[in-house]
Scaffold this motif. Structure first.
Motif, PDB file in Angstrom:
ATOM      1  N   THR A   1     -48.150  10.218  18.940  1.00 34.94           N
ATOM      2  CA  THR A   1     -46.694  10.392  18.402  1.00 34.94           C
ATOM      3  C   THR A   1     -46.226  11.662  19.096  1.00 34.94           C
ATOM      4  O   THR A   1     -45.121  11.957  19.650  1.00 34.94           O
ATOM      5  CB  THR A   1     -46.473  10.147  17.197  1.00 34.94           C
TER       6      THR A   1
ATOM      7  N   TYR B   1     -46.616   2.592  20.115  1.00 41.22           N
ATOM      8  CA  TYR B   1     -46.927   1.749  19.026  1.00 41.22           C
ATOM      9  C   TYR B   1     -47.444   0.391  19.094  1.00 41.22           C
ATOM     10  O   TYR B   1     -48.607  -0.032  18.566  1.00 41.22           O
ATOM     11  CB  TYR B   1     -46.054   1.804  17.738  1.00 41.22           C
TER      12      TYR B   1
ATOM     13  N   GLU C   1     -40.539   6.036   9.964  1.00 39.26           N
ATOM     14  CA  GLU C   1     -39.905   7.116  10.393  1.00 39.26           C
ATOM     15  C   GLU C   1     -39.270   7.926   9.294  1.00 39.26           C
ATOM     16  O   GLU C   1     -38.809   9.203   9.414  1.00 39.26           O
ATOM     17  CB  GLU C   1     -38.765   6.888  11.541  1.00 39.26           C
TER      18      GLU C   1
ATOM     19  N   GLU D   1     -43.164  12.786  21.629  1.00 37.79           N
ATOM     20  CA  GLU D   1     -41.948  13.347  21.371  1.00 37.79           C
ATOM     21  C   GLU D   1     -41.885  14.422  22.169  1.00 37.79           C
ATOM     22  O   GLU D   1     -40.503  14.974  22.590  1.00 37.79           O
ATOM     23  CB  GLU D   1     -42.289  13.999  19.939  1.00 37.79           C
TER      24      GLU D   1
ATOM     25  N   ASP E   1     -51.678  10.551  15.188  1.00 34.99           N
ATOM     26  CA  ASP E   1     -50.477  11.465  15.169  1.00 34.99           C
ATOM     27  C   ASP E   1     -50.437  12.245  16.550  1.00 34.99           C
ATOM     28  O   ASP E   1     -49.351  12.565  16.989  1.00 34.99           O
ATOM     29  CB  ASP E   1     -50.428  12.499  14.026  1.00 34.99           C
TER      30      ASP E   1
ATOM     31  N   ARG F   1     -37.022   6.918  20.494  1.00 37.26           N
ATOM     32  CA  ARG F   1     -37.811   6.354  19.480  1.00 37.26           C
ATOM     33  C   ARG F   1     -37.977   4.889  19.965  1.00 37.26           C
ATOM     34  O   ARG F   1     -39.148   4.278  19.452  1.00 37.26           O
ATOM     35  CB  ARG F   1     -36.714   6.463  18.256  1.00 37.26           C
TER      36      ARG F   1
ATOM     37  N   ARG G   1     -40.816   4.783  22.384  1.00 35.38           N
ATOM     38  CA  ARG G   1     -42.063   4.931  21.379  1.00 35.38           C
ATOM     39  C   ARG G   1     -42.610   3.960  20.626  1.00 35.38           C
ATOM     40  O   ARG G   1     -43.693   3.665  20.884  1.00 35.38           O
ATOM     41  CB  ARG G   1     -41.814   6.231  20.591  1.00 35.38           C
TER      42      ARG G   1
END
Length: 294
Positions: free
Chosen positions: A187, A205, A97, A191, A184, A197, A200
Motif C-alpha cells: 500500500t 488488493y 480506508e 501511494e 502495508d 485509490r 490500488r
C-alpha cells in the motif's frame, strides 16, 4: 505405536464423526437419493407412484416454460454474483480506508445478512413497495415509475437487488479480513508511486485477495440458485408473467402447488447438475488464477 493404540484412535475418530455422518445421511444423502429415485416416477397426493423412466426428463426438454426458467435463473445468478462481489468489494475498500468509526460502518453493512431471508424480503418490500415504499418517492422523483407488481423486467431487477442487498454483509466479512492481510509495504509503495485509490484496489488488493474472492464467487453462486427462494416467494411469487420464476421457485411450485412430485424431483436433479457444472468450472478457474503468494 501399538495396534491397540491405532484401533483406539480410529474408534475415537469414528465416534467423533458419527453425529455429523448420521445427520448428513438422514437430512442430506437420503433425501437426495429419494429425490433422484422419485424423478423416475409420476406421483402426487392421492396417486400411486407409477414408474415412467426418463419421461419426466424428456418432458422438461420439450417444455419452453422450463427452458425460460433455466435462462432466467442463470441470468439472475450471474447478476446477483457480479453485483454482490462488486458492491461488497467497493464497500469493503471504503471501510478499510477509514480510520475512525470503522466498527460502526461494518455493523451498518453487515446487519442485513443477520436477518432471516423472509424478514429481509419483507423489509425490502416495505422499502420499494410501488405505493407505500419508503424509497418509492425518491426513486419516482428521478423519473422512474415503480410498477414492479405488473412490470416483469422491473420485478426481476427488484428481486435481484433484494438478493444482492441481503448477501453483501457475508461477503464484506471475508473481504475485510482478506484486505487487512495485504502487506502495508504494498500500500505504501502504491501511494508513493501516485497510484489512485480505485487503481490500488484493482491492481494491488484484488490480485492478492483472489483466493477469498473465488471462494465467495462459489458461495454466492450457490446462494443465488438456492438461497433466494424467500425473495421470489414473498416479493413476486414468480411473476409477473413468470419474469422471476427461477428454478428453485419453479420446482417448489411444481411440488407443492401442482403436486407433481416426479416432475419436481426431476427439476431438482437438473438444478443440482446445473450448479455442479458451474462449481466445476469455478474450481478450475480458481486453480488457474488464484494467487497464494510466493
Amino acid at each position: 505405536m501399538s495396534t491397540r493404540e491405532i484401533f483406539d484412535g480410529r474408534l475415537e475418530a469414528a465416534l467423533l464423526l458419527a453425529p455429523t455422518a448420521i445427520v448428513s445421511a438422514v437430512f442430506l444423502y437420503y433425501p437426495t437419493a429419494l429425490a433422484f429415485r422419485t424423478s423416475f416416477f409420476e406421483s402426487g397426493f392421492g396417486r400411486a407412484p407409477e414408474f415412467v423412466g426418463l419421461e419426466n426428463y424428456v418432458s422438461l426438454l420439450g417444455n419452453p416454460e422450463y427452458h425460460s426458467s433455466v435462462l432466467i435463473s442463470v441470468v439472475f445468478a450471474a447478476i446477483v454474483v457480479v453485483g454482490v462481489i462488486a458492491v461488497s468489494l467497493y464497500l469493503t475498500f471504503l471501510i478499510h480506508e477509514v480510520d475512525a468509526g470503522q466498527g460502526w460502518y461494518l455493523i451498518s453493512v453487515i446487519w442485513p445478512y443477520a436477518l432471516p431471508p423472509a424478514v429481509g424480503a419483507l423489509v425490502f418490500l416495505f422499502m420499494v413497495h410501488p405505493t407505500l415504499g419508503v424509497l418509492t418517492g425518491p426513486i419516482e422523483a428521478l423519473g422512474i415509475e415503480l410498477d414492479w407488481f405488473n412490470d416483469g423486467p422491473q420485478a426481476f431487477v427488484v428481486v435481484a437487488l433484494a438478493a444482492i442487498w441481503k448477501q453483501i454483509g457475508y461477503n464484506v466479512i471475508f473481504m475485510i479480513a482478506a484486505m487487512k492481510n495485504v502487506p502495508d509495504a504494498l500500500t505504501e509503495t502504491a501511494e508513493i508511486d501516485g497510484v489512485g485509490r480505485l487503481r490500488r484496489l484493482v491492481s494491488v488488493y484484488v490480485p492478492i485477495m483472489t483466493p477469498t474472492l473465488f471462494f465467495l464467487v462459489i458461495i454466492d453462486t450457490i446462494y443465488a440458485f438456492f438461497g433466494t427462494f424467500a425473495f421470489v416467494d414473498l416479493l413476486t411469487s414468480g411473476g409477473p408473467s413468470n419474469a422471476t420464476n427461477v428454478l428453485i421457485f419453479d420446482l417448489y411450485r411444481e411440488a407443492f402447488s401442482f403436486f407433481n412430485f416426479g416432475t419436481a424431483s426431476a427439476k431438482s436433479v437438473v438444478l443440482f447438475l446445473v450448479v455442479a457444472v458451474l462449481m466445476a468450472v469455478q474450481f478450475r478457474l480458481t486453480e488457474e488464477y488464484s494467487y497464494y503468494g510466493a
